[in-house]
Motif scaffolding. Structure first.
Motif, PDB file in Angstrom:
ATOM      1  N   ALA A 146     -34.523 -13.861 -55.933  1.00 50.84           N
ATOM      2  CA  ALA A 146     -34.653 -13.975 -54.476  1.00 50.84           C
ATOM      3  C   ALA A 146     -33.427 -13.382 -53.783  1.00 50.84           C
ATOM      4  CB  ALA A 146     -34.849 -15.434 -54.078  1.00 50.84           C
ATOM      5  N   ALA A 159     -33.443  -9.629 -53.552  1.00 57.15           N
ATOM      6  CA  ALA A 159     -34.643  -9.073 -52.913  1.00 57.15           C
ATOM      7  C   ALA A 159     -34.322  -8.267 -51.661  1.00 57.15           C
ATOM      8  CB  ALA A 159     -35.619 -10.195 -52.582  1.00 57.15           C
ATOM      9  N   PRO A 209     -37.830  -6.070 -51.167  1.00 52.91           N
ATOM     10  CA  PRO A 209     -38.492  -7.380 -51.243  1.00 52.91           C
ATOM     11  C   PRO A 209     -39.811  -7.377 -52.007  1.00 52.91           C
ATOM     12  CG  PRO A 209     -38.345  -6.591 -48.945  1.00 52.91           C
ATOM     13  CD  PRO A 209     -37.501  -5.686 -49.777  1.00 52.91           C
ATOM     14  N   GLU A 210     -40.666  -6.368 -51.768  1.00 48.94           N
ATOM     15  CA  GLU A 210     -41.955  -6.356 -52.474  1.00 48.94           C
ATOM     16  C   GLU A 210     -41.772  -6.264 -53.985  1.00 48.94           C
ATOM     17  OE1 GLU A 210     -41.815  -4.734 -49.551  1.00 48.94           O
ATOM     18  OE2 GLU A 210     -43.582  -5.406 -48.399  1.00 48.94           O
ATOM     19  N   ILE A 227     -40.533  -9.552 -55.381  1.00 47.86           N
ATOM     20  CA  ILE A 227     -41.639 -10.523 -55.446  1.00 47.86           C
ATOM     21  C   ILE A 227     -42.552 -10.207 -56.632  1.00 47.86           C
ATOM     22  CG2 ILE A 227     -43.756 -11.227 -54.257  1.00 47.86           C
ATOM     23  CD1 ILE A 227     -41.950 -11.000 -51.641  1.00 47.86           C
ATOM     24  N   MET A 263     -40.924 -11.598 -59.599  1.00 48.59           N
ATOM     25  CA  MET A 263     -41.069 -13.060 -59.656  1.00 48.59           C
ATOM     26  C   MET A 263     -42.449 -13.454 -60.163  1.00 48.59           C
ATOM     27  SD  MET A 263     -39.328 -14.497 -56.239  1.00 48.59           S
ATOM     28  CE  MET A 263     -37.989 -13.577 -55.536  1.00 48.59           C
ATOM     29  N   ARG A 264     -43.461 -12.722 -59.693  1.00 51.00           N
ATOM     30  CA  ARG A 264     -44.826 -13.068 -60.123  1.00 51.00           C
ATOM     31  C   ARG A 264     -44.994 -12.843 -61.621  1.00 51.00           C
ATOM     32  NH1 ARG A 264     -49.452 -11.933 -55.713  1.00 51.00           N
ATOM     33  NH2 ARG A 264     -50.601 -12.816 -57.478  1.00 51.00           N
TER      34      ARG A 264
END
Lengths: 295, 295
Positions: free
Chosen positions: A122, A125, A129-130, A133, A136-137
């Motif tokens: 985070a 990021a 950012p995308e 994320i 993270m997924r």
């Protein structure tokens, strides 16, 4: 900077940020203990190699992803060593976390490392950012339920085991996370990198079986033969030592064939080939040399 | 849809996604067990109320943040109940997770719920990635080391406790996460909402002390007096029951004064006032009524 230095520096920075005063000193010390010594840092090194091969478009995110992956891996080792799981006294050649700090702190170390893993991603990021994320997924999917390493451990509490799901979750998940997060941080899509991760994971599993068969606990720094208790097929038992070595090399051949098109494709192929050497136990190579010399 | 329905539906969706087949059945069942029955869902309700008061700009993110917060809270309950911590046999009026499913699955439940919390936020990031990442940073900071609930538990293993850091981490952290994530999802910045969360957390701690003093284990559904073992000041011991009630009301008065400017400011003030009633134990109110009747 070499991958090893980048990884080590990023991990140590994350641990240091978790220790800003005032913080409980024993838990802080236990967090540091749980991630050191680094050893081979295999998963983050694979991640970094793939990020580099894809163009290393977001180096800060690659550092964060490598750190996050290693923190989750370390968390899983600390929790797996607990008395209610493997009850392991040693890990990486030193006493396991719960042996030194007690069970309560060992539980908290694992929890804190998991949280820190997502926090590191985070924090990184800002630039992309995308992509953060997406990392993270992938990390969550490969760590939690229903397909991650938690699920892998969960299968060991079932009487009816779905062997294919169990193997994928237990031995493949964090390698798939490594290849996919590396690709995402490097500038590619993660999906097409799943197979490479799965195959590398399989090869490491065979290499583990070989090490368990050829070495004793003192050499490995961890108890041997733990996994056999749960009905996971063992390559050495099924194929013998020579057969298992051949199987591992075949898997890595498949891994090379699966590498998606990218700028560093040749470099990655060379890296996987080199892994085949690294994963071949020295003892086996010495025995081979002795055989040849004796012929 | 009411907050309660939105929260319950979002939590059940997250748990269901963690159970897509094939997954280990016992761990899947234990995850469901750990988050039900919902009870008051206090923290996510505060989060939703603040998101609404700020304009509910990103309702999907508010749902995800509320779910993530509750999952981390449930994870902390499951791990805190383990034999190496509180060794609690009951929780929310039913046997604790480790009593029903064993310690290994209880450890995995906590780990899986923490991972799921961040996964839920990452999945909801499509609409507003920066805001989702801000929520993740708040959640991580309030859960992990050095300032989150893991740190709070960590302090209980120290001989020298920093009481202020310990209280903030142990009793305030997830309430601060609630107000800050609510504000972020609602469309405001999180920082200015920290004080409200801290004060609500304090008030709940006093309310806990009151409940421990006035009720027995059967009524509470959990063992009483656990916290006193760790030297945390108890409001009832220090101020008596009536004094503690006054203290709680004073804290909530301060909470109301701290509410930042937002469209739903008046609604939030009314909600906090209502909390003062909810948190005042019925037994104390009955005793007061009896006193007045006897006068």
């Amino acid at each position: 900077m070499s991958f090893a230095k980048r990884i080590d520096s990023a991990i140590m920075k994350a641990i240091a940020e978790g220790q800003t005063a005032p913080s409980p000193a024993k838990l802080a010390e236990a967090l540091h203990y749980a991630v050191t010594p680094g050893g081979a840092r295999i998963r983050p090194t694979i991640l970094m190699s793939i990020a580099a091969a894809c163009g290393d478009k977001h180096p800060r995110l690659a550092d964060a992803a490598a750190t996050a992956l290693e923190l989750v891996h370390c968390a899983s080792l600390v929790h797996d060593d607990l008395p209610c799981f493997d009850d392991a006294d040693t890990r990486r050649g030193k006493p396991s976390v719960h042996k030194v700090f007690g069970e309560a702190l060992a539980v908290l170390v694992g929890d804190s490392l998991i949280i820190m893993a997502f926090e590191v991603l985070a924090k990184a990021a800002v630039d992309a950012p995308e992509r953060a994320i997406a990392c993270m997924r992938v990390l969550a999917a490969r760590s939690g339920m229903p397909n991650g390493i938690c699920a892998g451990q969960g299968w060991e509490n079932e009487t009816q085991i779905d062997l294919s799901a169990y193997h994928a979750a237990k031995t493949g998940a964090l390698f798939m996370a490594a290849t996919q997060m590396g690709a995402i941080a490097g500038g590619q899509e993660g999906e097409q990198w799943e197979e490479l991760g799965a195959r590398i994971g399989e090869a490491f599993q065979v290499a583990d079986d070989l090490r368990d068969a050829l070495y004793d606990e003192d050499t490995l720094g961890k108890p041997v033969g733990q996994d056999d208790l749960h009905g996971r097929p063992n390559a050495v038992t099924q194929l013998g030592v020579d057969g298992a070595i051949q199987r591992m090399r075949d898997i890595l051949g498949g891994a090379i064939a699966s590498i998606p098109k990218c700028p560093g494709e040749a470099m990655l192929a060379a890296m996987v080939t080199a892994q085949a050497e690294v994963l071949t136990p020295i003892k086996w190579r010495a025995d081979q040399a002795a055989k040849i010399a004796g012929e």
